[in-house]
Design a protein around this motif. Structure first.
Motif, PDB file in Angstrom:
ATOM      1  N   GLU A 160      22.879  76.913  24.762  1.00 51.25           N
ATOM      2  CA  GLU A 160      21.438  76.698  24.600  1.00 51.25           C
ATOM      3  C   GLU A 160      21.187  75.623  23.551  1.00 51.25           C
ATOM      4  OE1 GLU A 160      19.270  80.049  23.036  1.00 51.25           O
ATOM      5  OE2 GLU A 160      17.322  79.157  23.519  1.00 51.25           O
ATOM      6  N   ASP A 161      20.594  74.537  23.967  1.00 48.79           N
ATOM      7  CA  ASP A 161      20.230  73.467  23.043  1.00 48.79           C
ATOM      8  C   ASP A 161      18.815  73.760  22.525  1.00 48.79           C
ATOM      9  OD1 ASP A 161      19.306  71.182  21.820  1.00 48.79           O
ATOM     10  OD2 ASP A 161      20.147  69.804  23.302  1.00 48.79           O
ATOM     11  N   ALA A 162      18.772  74.307  21.307  1.00 50.64           N
ATOM     12  CA  ALA A 162      17.492  74.691  20.708  1.00 50.64           C
ATOM     13  C   ALA A 162      17.055  73.679  19.642  1.00 50.64           C
ATOM     14  CB  ALA A 162      17.595  76.090  20.112  1.00 50.64           C
ATOM     15  N   ALA A 163      17.519  72.445  19.787  1.00 52.13           N
ATOM     16  CA  ALA A 163      17.212  71.414  18.782  1.00 52.13           C
ATOM     17  C   ALA A 163      15.711  71.244  18.570  1.00 52.13           C
ATOM     18  CB  ALA A 163      17.829  70.081  19.205  1.00 52.13           C
ATOM     19  N   GLN A 164      14.942  71.471  19.633  1.00 47.28           N
ATOM     20  CA  GLN A 164      13.488  71.276  19.532  1.00 47.28           C
ATOM     21  C   GLN A 164      12.742  72.595  19.346  1.00 47.28           C
ATOM     22  OE1 GLN A 164      12.250  68.958  22.945  1.00 47.28           O
ATOM     23  NE2 GLN A 164      13.635  67.285  22.451  1.00 47.28           N
ATOM     24  N   ALA A 165      13.486  73.677  19.168  1.00 44.42           N
ATOM     25  CA  ALA A 165      12.807  74.978  19.225  1.00 44.42           C
ATOM     26  C   ALA A 165      13.169  75.967  18.117  1.00 44.42           C
ATOM     27  CB  ALA A 165      13.070  75.605  20.592  1.00 44.42           C
ATOM     28  N   PHE A 192      21.137  74.040  16.948  1.00 44.15           N
ATOM     29  CA  PHE A 192      19.926  73.521  16.308  1.00 44.15           C
ATOM     30  C   PHE A 192      20.219  72.137  15.728  1.00 44.15           C
ATOM     31  CE2 PHE A 192      19.739  78.133  16.021  1.00 44.15           C
ATOM     32  CZ  PHE A 192      18.443  78.418  16.407  1.00 44.15           C
ATOM     33  N   SER A 193      19.181  71.342  15.580  1.00 43.11           N
ATOM     34  CA  SER A 193      19.333  70.023  14.949  1.00 43.11           C
ATOM     35  C   SER A 193      18.572  70.002  13.637  1.00 43.11           C
ATOM     36  CB  SER A 193      18.775  68.928  15.863  1.00 43.11           C
ATOM     37  OG  SER A 193      18.778  67.679  15.181  1.00 43.11           O
ATOM     38  N   LEU A 194      19.139  69.302  12.665  1.00 42.71           N
ATOM     39  CA  LEU A 194      18.434  69.091  11.393  1.00 42.71           C
ATOM     40  C   LEU A 194      18.232  67.604  11.156  1.00 42.71           C
ATOM     41  CD1 LEU A 194      20.380  71.783   9.324  1.00 42.71           C
ATOM     42  CD2 LEU A 194      17.930  71.845   9.832  1.00 42.71           C
ATOM     43  N   ASN A 195      18.106  66.831  12.240  1.00 38.99           N
ATOM     44  CA  ASN A 195      17.869  65.399  12.028  1.00 38.99           C
ATOM     45  C   ASN A 195      16.417  65.165  11.602  1.00 38.99           C
ATOM     46  OD1 ASN A 195      16.068  64.382  14.037  1.00 38.99           O
ATOM     47  ND2 ASN A 195      17.718  63.951  15.472  1.00 38.99           N
ATOM     48  N   TYR A 196      16.177  64.003  11.101  1.00 38.90           N
ATOM     49  CA  TYR A 196      14.895  63.680  10.464  1.00 38.90           C
ATOM     50  C   TYR A 196      13.679  63.960  11.341  1.00 38.90           C
ATOM     51  CZ  TYR A 196      11.079  60.680   8.914  1.00 38.90           C
ATOM     52  OH  TYR A 196       9.856  60.204   8.556  1.00 38.90           O
ATOM     53  N   HIS A 197      13.837  63.900  12.657  1.00 39.34           N
ATOM     54  CA  HIS A 197      12.668  64.043  13.537  1.00 39.34           C
ATOM     55  C   HIS A 197      12.330  65.485  13.887  1.00 39.34           C
ATOM     56  CE1 HIS A 197      12.687  59.729  14.044  1.00 39.34           C
ATOM     57  NE2 HIS A 197      14.002  59.823  14.140  1.00 39.34           N
ATOM     58  N   LYS A 198      13.146  66.417  13.464  1.00 41.66           N
ATOM     59  CA  LYS A 198      12.964  67.790  13.908  1.00 41.66           C
ATOM     60  C   LYS A 198      12.045  68.584  12.959  1.00 41.66           C
ATOM     61  CE  LYS A 198      15.125  66.960  17.607  1.00 41.66           C
ATOM     62  NZ  LYS A 198      16.367  66.348  17.684  1.00 41.66           N
ATOM     63  N   HIS A 199      11.727  69.825  13.366  1.00 40.53           N
ATOM     64  CA  HIS A 199      10.781  70.642  12.574  1.00 40.53           C
ATOM     65  C   HIS A 199      11.174  70.697  11.100  1.00 40.53           C
ATOM     66  CE1 HIS A 199      10.063  72.058  16.665  1.00 40.53           C
ATOM     67  NE2 HIS A 199       8.983  72.680  16.270  1.00 40.53           N
ATOM     68  N   ASN A 201      27.556  68.179  11.500  1.00 40.92           N
ATOM     69  CA  ASN A 201      26.818  67.004  11.005  1.00 40.92           C
ATOM     70  C   ASN A 201      25.721  66.531  11.951  1.00 40.92           C
ATOM     71  OD1 ASN A 201      28.476  65.929  12.940  1.00 40.92           O
ATOM     72  ND2 ASN A 201      29.622  64.616  11.554  1.00 40.92           N
ATOM     73  N   SER A 202      25.617  67.117  13.136  1.00 38.12           N
ATOM     74  CA  SER A 202      24.492  66.830  14.032  1.00 38.12           C
ATOM     75  C   SER A 202      24.487  67.855  15.159  1.00 38.12           C
ATOM     76  CB  SER A 202      24.594  65.421  14.627  1.00 38.12           C
ATOM     77  OG  SER A 202      25.640  65.359  15.577  1.00 38.12           O
ATOM     78  N   ALA A 203      23.372  67.941  15.850  1.00 34.79           N
ATOM     79  CA  ALA A 203      23.333  68.805  17.030  1.00 34.79           C
ATOM     80  C   ALA A 203      24.213  68.227  18.133  1.00 34.79           C
ATOM     81  CB  ALA A 203      21.891  68.959  17.525  1.00 34.79           C
ATOM     82  N   THR A 204      24.322  66.919  18.171  1.00 30.41           N
ATOM     83  CA  THR A 204      25.213  66.280  19.147  1.00 30.41           C
ATOM     84  C   THR A 204      26.635  66.778  18.945  1.00 30.41           C
ATOM     85  OG1 THR A 204      23.793  64.339  19.180  1.00 30.41           O
ATOM     86  CG2 THR A 204      26.060  64.027  19.935  1.00 30.41           C
ATOM     87  N   SER A 205      27.109  66.755  17.696  1.00 29.13           N
ATOM     88  CA  SER A 205      28.444  67.300  17.400  1.00 29.13           C
ATOM     89  C   SER A 205      28.511  68.767  17.816  1.00 29.13           C
ATOM     90  CB  SER A 205      28.747  67.205  15.902  1.00 29.13           C
ATOM     91  OG  SER A 205      28.684  65.867  15.464  1.00 29.13           O
TER      92      SER A 205
END
Ligand SMILES: *Cc1c(COP(=O)(O)O)cnc(C)c1O
Length: 431
Positions: free
Chosen positions: A174-179, A198-205, A76-80
């Motif tokens: 590897e935290d690739a949330a921004q990549a 990876f992150s799929l939150n609203y601010h990401k690509h 449910n998040s990259a944090t999780s």
């Protein structure tokens, strides 16, 4: 010419176009789920629905194929995802995990969730990811892993870091949330360590509101990640799991709605990333001859996907402190539509994480200082000066903005460039 901050006419008044990536395909996906009536497919027990519903499994299959990895596990998040990764690799209370001070806080906080101790290495002056020499200086007999971030969309120095990790038996998260879509020697960011997130939150690509995806090629890690995602403690008996350490599970499950939206978003990742790359390359070309600026550098062999555009500022050459230059710049340009409240051109990124109260006071779990108080042999520095490059970037050198995201036109980009040049040329007015 008079600077807008001093009452002159600004370079531009009309807001910049919003980054809006949700369209008909995402609506169709959401409707498919709503029409089905089943908004989540998960069951927190050993059952065929332990792995989630058709959209979640569909997304995982498509994600694994896209990134050429064996396993993709949605959360449910990259944090999780970061928390689950720390649990999955078997981190124990009192272990040390090397982290970066320059990232979204979760990538430094994750070890604490399992009672481990974050140790901050410094970052690279040119690329802003963890610096391999600094990592080496942080290694002790208690170090078990490195959480490394592909900051601003540029992959970390994967070969050098992997060699150090191998020598000392460390796992790489590897935290690739921004990549997403960034690459290192032809391999996607996120697939350069033992576990990628990876992150799929609203601010990401690409996004689905909130969400994350974990990837790994390791079957055992994948199983542990799936367990931690979904109430492991209630599943281990039914599934016949023997290694129950860190198998207190959480509920990190993604809904079918988010998965359906994310499936449509994944199809847009390549064109969105390529447009960012083209726009960033245009800005770099136009700004590189401005004497007080150094546009982002791309590591050899890498593709950068520019989550943010991070420019180094040389106050000696400009003769004006960075924050004054930024104030003047902000007066010349409007915000991106919908982002008016977020401070559209910023002096740097997050404050070095070790300067936050949790690290300064060493209060994390409970009020007695756990885990630090329980493991006095570990005594990493959180004092100012711990990561001098990071502090220099944050306090003095970086200018960060998003004034290049799709659908910025050439004219939009030219306005951004004109504002930088105007402030440079009129910097005498700021003295
Ligand atoms: C956004 C971000 C996260 C957290 O992502 P969430 O999905 O919001 O939990 C973690 N690390 C980095 C580097 C990020 O940019």
């Amino acid at each position: 010419m008079k600077l807008a901050i001093n009452g002159g006419a600004p370079v531009r008044k009309d807001p910049f176009p919003p980054y809006r990536v949700i369209g008909q395909e995402e609506k169709d996906g959401a409707m498919r789920v709503l029409d089905s009536g089943r908004l989540s497919g998960f069951l927190g027990a050993w059952h065929e629905y332990f792995y989630g519903g058709p959209e979640v499994r569909g997304l995982e299959e498509e994600w694994a194929k896209y990134f050429s990895v064996k396993h993709a596990i949605t959360v449910n998040s990259a944090t999780s995802g970061l928390f689950a990764a720390i649990g999955a690799i078997g981190i124990e209370p009192g272990d040390e995990v090397i982290v970066t001070p320059y990232s979204m806080s979760a990538s430094a906080v994750a070890p604490l969730v399992y009672g481990a101790i974050p140790v901050f290495a410094d970052i690279e002056p040119d690329h802003f990811c963890l610096d391999v020499e600094s990592i080496k200086r942080c290694i002790t007999s208690r170090t078990k892993a490195i959480i490394i971030v592909d900051l601003f969309g540029l992959p970390y120095d994967a070969e050098a870091v992997r060699a150090v990790a191998k020598e000392h038996g460390l796992k790489i998260i590897e935290d690739a949330a921004q990549a997403p879509y960034a690459s290192y020697k032809g391999k996607f960011a996120g697939t350069l360590g033992d576990i990628g997130i990876f992150s799929l939150n609203y601010h990401k690509h690409i996004h689905c509101g909130e969400g994350g995806v974990i990837v790994t090629d390791d079957d055992e890690l994948a199983e542990r990640l799936q367990l931690i995602r979904n109430h492991a403690e209630s599943v281990v008996v039914g599934k016949g799991v023997e290694n129950i350490s860190n198998m207190l599970g959480f509920n990190y499950r993604m809904t079918e709605l988010e998965a359906a939206v994310a499936r449509a978003q994944l199809k847009k990742l390549a064109p969105l990333a390529k447009e960012r790359q083209a726009n960033a390359a245009y800005l770099t070309e136009k700004l590189k001859d401005l004497p007080c600026l150094t546009p982002p550098k791309v590591r050899t062999g890498c593709e950068h996907v520019y989550y943010l555009h991070a420019i180094r500022y040389d106050k000696e050459r400009a003769g004006v402190p960075r924050d004054k230059f930024i104030e003047a710049l902000k007066a010349e340009l409007p915000a991106i539509q919908g982002k008016e409240k977020e401070g559209h051109i910023r002096g740097s990124y997050v404050k070095p994480i070790y300067l936050q109260p949790m690290f300064q006071k060493r209060i994390a779990m409970g009020s007695g200082g756990f885990p630090w108080s329980a493991f006095p042999a570990s005594n990493p520095s959180y004092q100012p000066g711990t990561a001098p490059v990071c502090e220099k970037m944050f306090f003095e050198e970086l200018i960060i903005h998003e004034h290049f995201t799709p659908p910025f036109s050439r004219q939009d980009l030219d306005d951004v460039v004109a504002a930088f040049y105007k402030v440079w040329e009129c910097r005498g007015e700021l003295a």
